[in-house]
Design a protein around this motif. Structure first.
Motif, PDB file in Angstrom:
ATOM      1  N   LEU A 159      47.657  37.779  22.840  1.00  0.00           N
ATOM      2  CA  LEU A 159      47.234  36.258  22.896  1.00  0.00           C
ATOM      3  C   LEU A 159      48.492  35.375  22.900  1.00  0.00           C
ATOM      4  O   LEU A 159      48.634  34.078  23.510  1.00  0.00           O
ATOM      5  N   GLU A 160      49.604  35.986  22.438  1.00  0.00           N
ATOM      6  CA  GLU A 160      50.862  34.956  22.257  1.00  0.00           C
ATOM      7  C   GLU A 160      51.253  34.661  23.578  1.00  0.00           C
ATOM      8  O   GLU A 160      52.074  33.905  23.830  1.00  0.00           O
ATOM      9  N   GLN A 161      50.968  35.526  24.850  1.00  0.00           N
ATOM     10  CA  GLN A 161      51.337  35.457  25.909  1.00  0.00           C
ATOM     11  C   GLN A 161      50.737  34.337  26.774  1.00  0.00           C
ATOM     12  O   GLN A 161      51.146  33.665  27.558  1.00  0.00           O
ATOM     13  N   VAL A 162      49.520  33.840  26.298  1.00  0.00           N
ATOM     14  CA  VAL A 162      48.628  32.999  26.806  1.00  0.00           C
ATOM     15  C   VAL A 162      49.416  31.280  26.321  1.00  0.00           C
ATOM     16  O   VAL A 162      49.790  31.069  25.288  1.00  0.00           O
ATOM     17  N   PRO A 163      49.651  30.457  27.345  1.00  0.00           N
ATOM     18  CA  PRO A 163      50.324  29.187  27.006  1.00  0.00           C
ATOM     19  C   PRO A 163      49.634  28.531  25.749  1.00  0.00           C
ATOM     20  O   PRO A 163      48.366  28.607  25.872  1.00  0.00           O
ATOM     21  N   LYS A 164      50.326  27.724  24.962  1.00  0.00           N
ATOM     22  CA  LYS A 164      49.754  27.195  23.869  1.00  0.00           C
ATOM     23  C   LYS A 164      48.960  26.010  24.347  1.00  0.00           C
ATOM     24  O   LYS A 164      48.090  25.584  23.408  1.00  0.00           O
ATOM     25  N   ILE A 165      49.031  25.494  25.444  1.00  0.00           N
ATOM     26  CA  ILE A 165      48.309  24.425  25.892  1.00  0.00           C
ATOM     27  C   ILE A 165      46.811  24.761  26.410  1.00  0.00           C
ATOM     28  O   ILE A 165      46.146  23.694  25.958  1.00  0.00           O
ATOM     29  N   PHE A 166      46.481  25.977  26.350  1.00  0.00           N
ATOM     30  CA  PHE A 166      45.296  26.243  26.624  1.00  0.00           C
ATOM     31  C   PHE A 166      44.533  26.416  25.139  1.00  0.00           C
ATOM     32  O   PHE A 166      43.106  26.450  25.130  1.00  0.00           O
ATOM     33  N   MET A 167      45.064  26.488  24.359  1.00  0.00           N
ATOM     34  CA  MET A 167      44.544  26.758  22.731  1.00  0.00           C
ATOM     35  C   MET A 167      44.513  25.254  22.303  1.00  0.00           C
ATOM     36  O   MET A 167      43.961  25.268  21.096  1.00  0.00           O
ATOM     37  N   LYS A 168      44.843  24.268  22.850  1.00  0.00           N
ATOM     38  CA  LYS A 168      44.749  22.889  21.956  1.00  0.00           C
ATOM     39  C   LYS A 168      43.430  22.489  22.022  1.00  0.00           C
ATOM     40  O   LYS A 168      42.561  22.565  22.983  1.00  0.00           O
ATOM     41  N   PRO A 169      42.755  21.952  21.160  1.00  0.00           N
ATOM     42  CA  PRO A 169      41.440  21.556  20.843  1.00  0.00           C
ATOM     43  C   PRO A 169      41.205  20.390  21.981  1.00  0.00           C
ATOM     44  O   PRO A 169      39.942  20.088  22.328  1.00  0.00           O
ATOM     45  N   ASP A 170      42.058  19.519  22.377  1.00  0.00           N
ATOM     46  CA  ASP A 170      41.866  18.316  23.121  1.00  0.00           C
ATOM     47  C   ASP A 170      42.179  18.605  24.636  1.00  0.00           C
ATOM     48  O   ASP A 170      42.498  18.010  25.489  1.00  0.00           O
ATOM     49  N   PHE A 171      42.285  19.864  24.978  1.00  0.00           N
ATOM     50  CA  PHE A 171      42.465  20.672  26.390  1.00  0.00           C
ATOM     51  C   PHE A 171      41.465  19.937  27.408  1.00  0.00           C
ATOM     52  O   PHE A 171      40.215  20.218  27.401  1.00  0.00           O
ATOM     53  N   ALA A 172      41.864  19.242  28.482  1.00  0.00           N
ATOM     54  CA  ALA A 172      41.084  18.697  29.395  1.00  0.00           C
ATOM     55  C   ALA A 172      41.918  18.638  30.699  1.00  0.00           C
ATOM     56  O   ALA A 172      42.803  17.808  30.824  1.00  0.00           O
ATOM     57  N   LEU A 173      41.356  19.167  31.814  1.00  0.00           N
ATOM     58  CA  LEU A 173      41.959  19.053  33.101  1.00  0.00           C
ATOM     59  C   LEU A 173      42.131  17.788  33.729  1.00  0.00           C
ATOM     60  O   LEU A 173      42.719  17.259  34.832  1.00  0.00           O
TER      61      LEU A 173
END
Length: 970
Positions: A159-173
């Motif tokens: 999971l650490e390989q996944v960028p932290k931006i995808f884990m943010k609660p306010d993630f929105a494209l």
């Protein structure tokens, strides 16, 4: 030193497996390998390929090297210079001289041996065996835990390989920044020449995102697999919960149906009754509120009606009550939003009206005709005004009355002067315009009558002021008494607090039982016959106001005060909202009393100005004694009257009287001293006849009372002047100056009786007058000043004897004068009486000097005659005949003037002088008492002298003792 640095963690490789394997190895319980930073750096040779042979911590992180070694503390502290290698590390710090010594065992710690643990080993050994057996039977959890931990760490690493931006609660494209970070635009650019590379980059990005998606899906599946048992358990519980909810819903529905039936059968009717009762009470309150609004609406017309009849207190009470109702019961009524401010303005208007009316009342009261009637003008109106002013806290209203008093006092004097001037024909008001000038044209009787009239007007004026101010003070004390009664009532209510607590508990009980409190109190207050009235009967609200008239009556009809009713029998009702403290009321009462004192001061000040206006031309200083005494008595009487009316002394008029009295005394004394000086300068020192009026004057003093007798012209004409002045049976031969001096002295004493305030001044002036007479008479007689002043040829023995007798007459009256002044002096002023003692001594010394002068005259005569005496015939000799002749002349000159005792004493002194000179001459002539012819001749001459001297009137019994002339000195 190597031992002083703490180790840091060894850098880890990209492979997390090695790290987790190294960490969870069960056989090694040591911390991860720590390394020192830059222990073996590269050689600074400049060749990057030429490295030092020292081991690398990155490559050889799993292999033990010398850098993993640790240096122990004893080895570091060991001193190789010591001979004894077995010495411990203390020698490093304490020096080479340190010597080990055996430590003495403690007396408080026991010696522990293996036998002390024997019992513990026996108890723990079986347990250890059981523990080992159980450990062999059970599967060790350590393997599962290591596997689970390894799996968890692996998934975490993935999971650490996944960028932290995808884990943010306010993630929105939708966010442009987020979109650009996830999908860089450079991967989708198809510009010339770069298409193949961009396509490869886009494909690589797609694979990376797919890889991230696979990692997330694997982790989700792994988490679901770990919690599958709990998931299926929850699904099973969900079905059971739905069954329970279905049964609960059916039970609730059944319960609601039962409650609805109970509500219809048991509660709906009762609640409807309560609702109707509440509606009825609300309607009653609304009706009472409307009645109250109607009453408040009539406030302004009612206030205007009260003001038209000068009922200021009632109007103010009505305004205060209306303001209270507006703030409490009618607060928020839109139609009355401006009524409060209107009432405030109306209250301010009433304040101005009361002040204006009080000013008008004061003006009318003080300016009405000054007659003997001292009744209060419109007492009820005054009391009403004072109550209103006190209610509005206008506590300085008395200043208005004070200003009117000043104006009225000025007008009184002006009107009296105008009335008096109009009755005098000699004063032409057209020529002399100013009142002060017209007043100065009056003579003393006219001006005295004017002053008397002014004083009488002022007396009536002060009586009226006192009556009015007493009424005002009685109102103030009435309010003060009301405050005291209110405080006593509050104290009584506090003492009855226990009874009120019982009532409160009953109210609480009624509320708890469900009754309405108002109904409970209403039933308690109504009689038994009225409690079951019709429900349609109209109740009476406790906080409603019925009619405007009722409001006015309630505000003006408060409790009576019986003890402090104002004068005239007027009984006033005091409202309860007079918020005046006792201190304010007492201060106001004192100010009103002080105003009465000020009225007295005003009258005195105006009188002083009137006197000073008349005294500008020296009119008062020109008054004779009788006129000034009459004026003084009038002023003293007015001062006493004002003190009796006002109860305090006013010093202005008294000071002015004293000032005029001092001027009068100065003029009085100067006139009489000048008169005495003229009399003495013209006195020829001959015996004067005594008119009958002077004898009457002396007779009036003989009974111890000094007063000038009234003149009786008819009787005086029938009586002839006497030769001597008879004083207490003694004859006094006097000169005319002394007779007038006695009258002047009596005038001084009489003036003291008429004007007591000038007693001390008169005493000083009289002392000065007596001293002046003594000194001046001494200058004229003894000093022979009369020879030049009057033109006398010589100062005879008769002049000397007459002067001595006059001095004796004055000395006779000095004790009487002293007693007269002593009776009129204050005890602290008795020291001034010493002036009379000094005067008496001076007069006695003067009399003695005169006697000595008479003896000296004869002494010089004896010396002249006896110095030529020769003892020879004929007998009596011419010398002795001449001496007897001069002695007879002396006797003839003084016998009628001096008393017999004084004459005898004088001739005894003359005889002693004669014997002294004769004895000296006989010794000179060597004539001794030997019975010879010379002795016989001398004896014959002496017998002739003795016979002639004793033959004189009043000297027949005189003991001459002529034998002394023959005594010889031893």
């Amino acid at each position: 030193m190597a031992s002083s640095h703490s180790s840091s963690p060894v850098p880890q490789s990209n492979s997390s497996d090695a790290f987790f394997k190294k960490e969870v190895d069960a056989t090694k319980h040591f911390r991860p390998v720590q390394s020192l930073p830059d222990v073996c750096p590269k050689e600074p040779t400049g060749n990057p390929n030429n490295l030092c042979d020292s081991p690398s911590l990155v490559v050889d992180q799993q292999r033990w090297t010398i850098y993993h070694s640790k240096v122990n503390l004893p080895a570091a502290l060991n001193d190789p210079r010591l001979a004894k290698r077995e010495s411990d590390f203390f020698t490093k710090t304490w020096g080479v001289d340190f010597v080990d010594t055996e430590v003495t065992p403690s007396f408080y710690l026991p010696q522990i041996t293996k036998e002390h643990f024997a019992l513990y080993q026996q108890e723990i050994t079986p347990r250890e065996k059981v523990h080992e057996r159980c450990k062999n039977i059970c599967t060790p959890k350590d393997t599962f835990d290591r596997t689970l931990l390894h799996t968890h760490d692996k998934s975490r690493t993935d999971l650490e390989q996944v960028p932290k931006i995808f884990m943010k609660p306010d993630f929105a494209l939708e966010d442009s920044l987020t979109f650009n970070a996830v999908l860089p635009w450079s991967h989708f650019s198809t510009a010339g020449g770069k298409g193949n590379r961009d396509a490869a980059s886009s494909k690589l990005l797609q694979e990376k995102l797919s890889h991230y998606l696979d990692i997330v899906e694997v982790n989700i599946a792994h988490q679901i697999s770990l919690r599958s048992e709990a998931f299926f358990h929850a699904m099973t519980s969900q079905h059971e919960l739905q069954d329970y909810l279905r049964k609960t819903s059916q039970a609730v529905k059944l319960l609601r149906e039962k409650i609805s039936k109970i509500d219809k059968v048991m509660c709906e009717g009762s609640l409807r009754v309560l609702r109707l009762s509440l509606t009825r009470n609300n309607c009653i309150k609304a009706y009472n509120k409307l009645k109250l609004m109607a009453t408040v609406h009539q406030t302004q017309p009612t206030v205007q009606l009260l003001l038209s009849t000068s009922e200021y207190v009632g109007a103010l009470d009505l305004i205060a009550t209306t303001q209270e109702v507006l703030q409490q019961e009618l607060q928020g009524i839109h139609s009355f939003r401006h009524l409060g401010s209107q009432l405030c303005e109306l209250e301010k208007l009433i304040d101005k009206m009361m002040i204006a009316e009080f000013s008008t009342y004061a003006r009318n009261d003080l300016n009405r005709p000054l007659e003997d009637d001292c009744q209060i003008l419109e007492e009820e109106r005054l009391v009403s005004l004072v109550f209103g002013l006190l209610k509005q806290r206008k506590l300085n209203f008395y200043e208005i009355y004070g200003d009117e008093m000043i104006t009225t006092a000025k007008n009184i004097i002006k009107q009296c002067v105008v009335n008096t001037v109009s009755q005098i024909e000699e004063i032409d008001t057209e020529v002399v315009v100013k009142l002060a000038d017209q007043m100065r044209m009056m003579n003393f009787p006219q001006w005295f009558d004017l002053l008397k009239n002014i004083f009488s007007k002022f007396t009536i004026f002060l009586k009226r002021v006192k009556a009015t101010l007493n009424t005002i003070r009685s109102v103030v004390f009435l309010v003060l008494d009301k405050n005291q009664k209110t405080r006593d009532l509050e104290d009584t209510l506090q003492k009855n607090s226990a009874k009120e607590s019982v009532v409160d508990s009953e109210v609480a009980y009624l509320t708890h039982e469900g009754m309405f409190i108002s109904d409970a109190f209403g039933n308690a207050e109504l009689p038994a016959s009225q409690r079951n009235t019709s429900p349609n009967s109209e109740p009476c609200s406790s906080d409603s106001v019925s009619e405007p008239e009722c409001t006015t009556d309630s505000s003006s009809s408060k409790e009576h005060t019986s003890s402090s009713a104002p004068p005239g029998g007027v009984e006033m009702m005091i409202s309860d909202d007079m918020k005046l403290t006792d201190l304010e009321l007492v201060r106001l009462a004192n100010n009103i009393q002080e105003l009465l004192y000020n009225a007295s001061d005003i009258c005195h000040d105006r009188s002083v100005k009137f006197l000073m206006a008349r005294a500008k031309d020296g009119f008062l200083e020109k008054l004779n004694s009788n006129e000034f005494v009459t004026l003084s008595r009038l002023m003293e009487g007015f001062i006493l009257d004002t003190e009796q009316i006002c109860g305090r002394k006013s010093m202005s008029l008294r000071g002015a009287l004293q000032s005029q009295a001092n001027r009068f005394v100065n003029r009085f004394h100067e006139e009489r001293k000048t008169k005495l000086s003229l009399l003495l300068d013209n006195e020829r020192w001959k015996q004067a006849e005594v008119p009958a009026e002077f004898q009457d004057l002396v007779d009036s003093v003989s009974d111890g009372r000094i007063s000038l007798p009234e003149k009786k012209p008819t009787a005086t004409e029938e009586r002839k002047p006497a030769e001597f002045l008879i004083v207490e049976g003694q004859k006094y031969a006097t000169v005319g100056t002394v007779l007038l001096l006695i009258r002047i002295i009596l005038e001084y004493c009489q003036c003291v009786d008429n004007i007591p305030s000038i007693t001390t001044d008169m005493l000083t002036r009289l002392s000065d007058l007596l001293k002046y007479f003594n000194s001046r008479s001494c200058q004229l007689v003894l000093g022979a000043g009369a020879l030049q002043v009057v033109g006398l040829k010589t100062i005879t023995t008769k002049n000397l004897a007459l002067s001595s007798r006059c001095l004796q007459l004055i000395v006779h009256y000095i004790p009487i004068i002293r007693a007269h002044f002593e009776a009129r002096l204050q005890p602290k002023q008795f020291s001034m009486l010493r002036h009379f003692d000094h005067i008496t001594k001076d007069y006695h010394d003067h009399i003695a000097e005169i006697s000595a002068k008479l003896v000296a005259i004869m002494d010089s005569l004896f010396d002249k005659l006896l110095s030529k005496y020769e003892v020879k015939a004929p007998v009596p000799s011419a010398c002795f005949r001449n001496i007897c002749k001069q002695m007879a002349k002396m006797h003839e000159a003084i016998y009628d003037l001096l008393p017999e005792e004084q004459t005898q004493m004088l001739f005894l002194r003359i005889n002693a002088s004669y014997k002294l000179h004769l004895k000296r001459q006989l010794a000179h002539l060597n004539v001794v008492n030997d019975g010879g012819p010379l002795n016989g001749l001398v004896t014959s001459d002496v017998a002739f002298y003795t016979g002639n001297l004793q033959a004189l009137k009043g000297l027949n019994d005189l003991d001459l003792n002529m034998a002394e002339i023959w005594e010889q000195k031893r």
